[in-house]
Design an enzyme around this catalytic site. Structure first.
Site, mmCIF file in Angstrom:
data_model
loop_
_atom_site.group_PDB
_atom_site.id
_atom_site.type_symbol
_atom_site.label_atom_id
_atom_site.label_comp_id
_atom_site.label_asym_id
_atom_site.label_seq_id
_atom_site.Cartn_x
_atom_site.Cartn_y
_atom_site.Cartn_z
ATOM 1 N N GLY A 25 0.902 -1.180 -0.009
ATOM 2 C CA GLY A 25 0.047 0.101 0.127
ATOM 3 C C GLY A 25 0.958 1.149 -0.174
ATOM 4 O O GLY A 25 1.941 1.020 0.239
ATOM 5 N N THR A 32 3.048 -0.538 8.415
ATOM 6 C CA THR A 32 4.077 -0.766 9.429
ATOM 7 C C THR A 32 3.249 -0.837 11.048
ATOM 8 O O THR A 32 3.392 -1.860 11.560
ATOM 9 C CB THR A 32 5.087 0.189 9.740
ATOM 10 O OG1 THR A 32 5.869 0.292 8.612
ATOM 11 C CG2 THR A 32 5.945 0.308 10.756
ATOM 12 N N SER A 99 5.801 -1.847 -2.215
ATOM 13 C CA SER A 99 6.038 -2.632 -3.231
ATOM 14 C C SER A 99 5.161 -2.295 -4.244
ATOM 15 O O SER A 99 3.843 -2.940 -4.625
ATOM 16 C CB SER A 99 5.780 -4.219 -2.761
ATOM 17 O OG SER A 99 4.413 -4.377 -1.881
#
Ligand SMILES: Nc1ncnc2c1ncn2[C@@H]1O[C@H](COP(=O)(O)OP(=O)(O)OP(=O)(O)O)[C@@H](O)[C@H]1O
Ligand SMILES: [Mg+2]
Length: 189
Positions: A25, A32, A99
């Site tokens: 995201g 996190t 990512s």
């Protein structure tokens, strides 16, 4: 004692598979935050847990890399390699990593046996308000030019196992959604 240790090991190996929770995201979406809360919950359950956080990996294993498409992909590929090793040894491996490219996430899915993609989603206007690292402010001021989701692409997952809309749920609710999914799949008790 030897018997008890062995017994525990066999019981643990046969019942508690390693897996990868891959949190993708944009910046500030909550990757996190969720990974850290899931870690606390699973450590409490007696599991071995590691977090491979994009920010942390960039300070070490990927410190030679920048933010071009090629470098982002290399960075992600290194994380895939480590995650795969951990998960196949029974470790719960939590990967909060932007990512942004679908192709590299597909690679993760193909290489890692128990791979669970968690799309951590949040509308851009809320991300700009949250901005815990001041990155959106810098991007909007033109001080950085490659912020994912605003300037660089973020390719949304097409069929993630779990989608969390962090603007619609509290952190507790989001953690609960993920833990319930893991229980339903038999990954945790
Ligand atoms: N349901 C939720 N789940 C996760 N975080 C939430 C939620 N609701 C609000 N938040 C808040 O959103 C912020 C997310 O910050 P966090 O550092 O976890 O993002 P991130 O996705 O890891 O960003 P980055 O890619 O920059 O590392 C935190 O301040 C967190 O408290
Ligand atoms: Mg983060």
């Amino acid at each position: 004692m030897a018997f008890r240790e062995n017994h525990w090991r066999v019981w643990n190996m046969s019942n508690d598979p390693g897996f990868v929770l891959w949190f993708t995201g944009p910046p500030a979406a909550g990757k996190t935050t969720l990974a850290e809360r899931i870690r606390a919950s699973l450590l409490n359950n007696g599991r071995r847990v590691e977090i491979l956080d994009g920010d942390e990996i960039r300070k070490g294993l990927s410190r030679d890399l920048g933010f071009s498409k090629e470098d982002r992909e290399k960075h992600n590929e290194r994380v895939i390699f480590v995650a795969k090793l951990l998960a196949r040894n029974g470790v719960v491996t939590l990967v909060p990593l932007i990512s942004p490219y679908r192709e590299v996430r597909t690679k993760a899915r193909n290489e890692i046996q128990n791979f669970i993609e968690v799309y951590v989603r949040c509308p851009l206007e809320i991300l700009i308000k949250r901005d815990p690292k001041g990155l959106y402010r810098k991007a909007l001021a033109g001080e950085i030019t490659n912020l994912t989701g605003l300037q660089d692409p973020y390719e949304e997952p097409l069929s993630p196992e779990i989608t969390i809309n962090t603007n619609e749920q509290t952190v507790d609710e989001s953690v609960n959604t993920i833990i319930e999914y893991l229980k339903a799949r038999g990954f945790v008790r």
